[in-house]
Design a protein around this motif. Structure first.
Motif, PDB file in Angstrom:
ATOM      1  N   VAL A  12       0.876  -1.202   0.045  1.00 50.97           N
ATOM      2  CA  VAL A  12      -0.010   0.090   0.125  1.00 50.97           C
ATOM      3  C   VAL A  12       0.788   1.254  -0.012  1.00 50.97           C
ATOM      4  CG1 VAL A  12      -0.134   0.057   2.401  1.00 50.97           C
ATOM      5  CG2 VAL A  12      -2.006   0.953   1.031  1.00 50.97           C
ATOM      6  N   GLN A  13       0.484   2.345  -0.610  1.00 48.63           N
ATOM      7  CA  GLN A  13       1.243   3.720  -0.565  1.00 48.63           C
ATOM      8  C   GLN A  13       0.978   4.239   0.696  1.00 48.63           C
ATOM      9  OE1 GLN A  13      -0.234   5.774  -3.794  1.00 48.63           O
ATOM     10  NE2 GLN A  13       1.358   5.083  -4.980  1.00 48.63           N
ATOM     11  N   ALA A  14       1.829   5.033   1.108  1.00 50.06           N
ATOM     12  CA  ALA A  14       1.823   5.772   2.349  1.00 50.06           C
ATOM     13  C   ALA A  14       0.630   6.675   2.361  1.00 50.06           C
ATOM     14  CB  ALA A  14       2.978   6.642   2.353  1.00 50.06           C
ATOM     15  N   PRO A  88       5.815   4.294   5.664  1.00 47.72           N
ATOM     16  CA  PRO A  88       6.833   3.495   5.237  1.00 47.72           C
ATOM     17  C   PRO A  88       7.481   2.627   6.544  1.00 47.72           C
ATOM     18  CG  PRO A  88       7.185   5.427   4.030  1.00 47.72           C
ATOM     19  CD  PRO A  88       5.962   5.668   5.101  1.00 47.72           C
ATOM     20  N   GLU A  89       7.676   3.315   7.574  1.00 45.34           N
ATOM     21  CA  GLU A  89       7.937   2.718   8.693  1.00 45.34           C
ATOM     22  C   GLU A  89       7.209   1.625   9.551  1.00 45.34           C
ATOM     23  OE1 GLU A  89       7.901   5.820   8.357  1.00 45.34           O
ATOM     24  OE2 GLU A  89       7.593   7.275  10.245  1.00 45.34           O
ATOM     25  N   THR A 125       3.558  -4.099   3.447  1.00 45.06           N
ATOM     26  CA  THR A 125       4.807  -3.136   2.869  1.00 45.06           C
ATOM     27  C   THR A 125       3.972  -1.693   2.455  1.00 45.06           C
ATOM     28  OG1 THR A 125       6.023  -4.827   1.907  1.00 45.06           O
ATOM     29  CG2 THR A 125       6.321  -2.943   1.147  1.00 45.06           C
ATOM     30  N   VAL A 126       4.752  -0.738   3.042  1.00 44.13           N
ATOM     31  CA  VAL A 126       4.112   0.552   2.704  1.00 44.13           C
ATOM     32  C   VAL A 126       5.157   1.461   1.965  1.00 44.13           C
ATOM     33  CG1 VAL A 126       3.375   2.665   3.758  1.00 44.13           C
ATOM     34  CG2 VAL A 126       2.898   0.556   4.924  1.00 44.13           C
ATOM     35  N   SER A 127       4.775   1.714   0.747  1.00 36.41           N
ATOM     36  CA  SER A 127       5.918   2.447  -0.051  1.00 36.41           C
ATOM     37  C   SER A 127       5.657   4.142   0.040  1.00 36.41           C
ATOM     38  CB  SER A 127       5.495   2.096  -1.674  1.00 36.41           C
ATOM     39  OG  SER A 127       4.303   2.539  -2.227  1.00 36.41           O
TER      40      SER A 127
END
Length: 128
Positions: A12-14, A88-89, A125-127
Motif C-alpha cells: 500500500v502507498q503511504a 513506510p516505517e 509493505t508501505v511505499s
C-alpha cells in the motif's frame, strides 16, 4: 492447542489503509488475550496492539496510537487490526499472538514471552 492464521497483508502507498485479520481455531476457550506484533528486517519483534478476549480492553504501542485500531469478533474467533495513515516505517511482517490467562495474574501484553501461540505472519509493505 490454538492455531492462528493471519490474512490481509499487502502493498500500500503511504497514507493508505489495510485491515489485517487473525482467525483462531482449536482450544479457543483458553484465550485470555490476543495481540499483534511486527518485525522489520534486522529488527526485533515489537508490540503493536493487544485486546483482552472477554473485556475487550485494548492497548497500543505509542507509534500506532491514533492510526491503528484493534478489535475482535468473539463469535467468529477472529481479531482484526485496522491500519490507517500507514507510513513506510510500518513496513514489517505482522504476527498475531494469543495467550491463556496468566498464572501470575499480571498480563505483560508487550512481552513476546507472554504468548504461547503465534501465527505464521503476513507481510505489510508501505511505499513512500
Amino acid at each position: 492447542q490454538v492455531q492462528l492464521v493471519e490474512s490481509g497483508g499487502g502493498l500500500v502507498q503511504a497514507g493508505g489503509s489495510l485491515r489485517l485479520s487473525c482467525a483462531a481455531s482449536g482450544r479457543t476457550f483458553n484465550i485470555y488475550a490476543m495481540s499483534w506484533f511486527r518485525q522489520a528486517p534486522g529488527k526485533e519483534r515489537e508490540f503493536v496492539a493487544s485486546i483482552t478476549w472477554s473485556g475487550g480492553n485494548t492497548y497500543y504501542a505509542d507509534s500506532v496510537k491514533g492510526r491503528f485500531t484493534i478489535s475482535r469478533d468473539n463469535a467468529k474467533n477472529t481479531m482484526y487490526l485496522q491500519m490507517n495513515s500507514l507510513k513506510p516505517e510500518d513496513t514489517a511482517v505482522y504476527y498475531c499472538a494469543a495467550c491463556p490467562r496468566p498464572s501470575s495474574g499480571i498480563y505483560y501484553y508487550q512481552n513476546v514471552n507472554q504468548y504461547n501461540y503465534w501465527g505464521q505472519g503476513t507481510q505489510v509493505t508501505v511505499s513512500s
